[in-house]
Enzyme design. Sequence first.
Site, PDB file in Angstrom:
ATOM      1  N   GLY A  32      48.158  35.277  67.304  1.00 30.91           N
ATOM      2  CA  GLY A  32      46.861  34.629  67.280  1.00 30.91           C
ATOM      3  C   GLY A  32      45.714  35.480  67.771  1.00 30.91           C
ATOM      4  CG  ASP A  66      53.752  32.295  57.677  1.00 27.05           C
ATOM      5  OD1 ASP A  66      54.130  33.200  56.918  1.00 27.05           O
ATOM      6  OD2 ASP A  66      53.668  32.439  58.917  1.00 27.05           O
ATOM      7  CG  HIS A 102      53.484  35.761  60.355  1.00 24.39           C
ATOM      8  ND1 HIS A 102      52.926  34.513  60.202  1.00 24.39           N
ATOM      9  CD2 HIS A 102      52.757  36.411  61.297  1.00 24.39           C
ATOM     10  CE1 HIS A 102      51.898  34.403  61.026  1.00 24.39           C
ATOM     11  NE2 HIS A 102      51.769  35.536  61.705  1.00 24.39           N
ATOM     12  CB  SER A 160      51.485  36.939  64.847  1.00 19.21           C
ATOM     13  OG  SER A 160      50.668  36.994  63.686  1.00 19.21           O
ATOM     14  CG  ASN A 182      44.921  36.322  63.719  1.00 22.82           C
ATOM     15  OD1 ASN A 182      45.495  35.696  62.828  1.00 22.82           O
ATOM     16  ND2 ASN A 182      45.569  36.861  64.730  1.00 22.82           N
TER      17      ASN A 182
END
Length: 236
Positions: free
Chosen positions: A94, A205, A208, A56, A122
Site C-alpha cells: 500500500g 487481483d 500482483h 506490495s 500506488n
Amino acid sequence: MGKVLKFSYFLVLILLASCKSETKKEKETEVIQETDSTNSKAVNTTNKVMLFYGNSLTAGYGLDDEKEAFPYLIQQKLDSMGLDYTVINSGLSGETTSGGKNRLDWVLSQQVEVFVLELGANDGLRGIPITETKSNLQAIIIGVKQKNPQAKIVLAGMQIPPNMGQAYTSAFKNVFYELAEENEVYLIPFLLKNVGGIPELNQEDGIHPTAEGQKIVADNVWNVLKDIVKLEDSIN
C-alpha cells in the site's frame, strides 16, 4: 553468504545491540540475529547491503512464501555467485511515494551499497498528480544520496492501465525515465515487463505477480543489477 532480512527486524536488533557495551573488535564485526518462526540465524553485517525499497510488489503480497518475492530471488542469485551481499526487503504493501518519503530516514540507519527504489504504482492507480509523484521520488533519491553518497541507486520504472486517460498514463511512464536521466541513476525500464497484463502470471487481483511472475520480475531486476554488482566486486 547473504541472508535476506525484513527491515523491521534489522533496525530493532541494531538498536538493541547498540545499547550493550561492546569491545572495539566486536563493533567492527557486528553480528545481527534475525529471528523467524523456526530459528535464529546470524548475519554478518560486514556484507554489503542491497536494500529494496518499495510497495506490495517488493513485499511479495499474496504469495504463500515471502521467499518467492523477487528480492529473495535476487539474494539467491548473489549467493550463487559468491557475492557478499545482504538483501534487505523493505517493501510495504500500500505504500505511496509520499509514505516512502516519510519513512526514508528510518530505513537508512546503516550504510547501503545498492538502493533499489520501487515506488509509484500506488500513486498511479490512485490518480495522484504526476508532479507530486515526481517530487516525492526526487526527494527520496536526494535523501539516499545525502545519507549514502557512495550508494548505487536503481529506479524501477512502472506503467499503469489507461484508466486515468492517455495523457496521464504517458506522463506517468515518462516520470521514471526523466528522473533516471536527471539524477544519473540506473533504470529498470519496466519492472513488470512480460508479467503485467498476463493473467496466468498474476494473482486473482490482476495486479500482483504469482510466484512464477515474480521469477520474471527478478530477471528484469537482475538485468540491471548484474552490471552493478560486477562493478562493485571489481572495485573491492
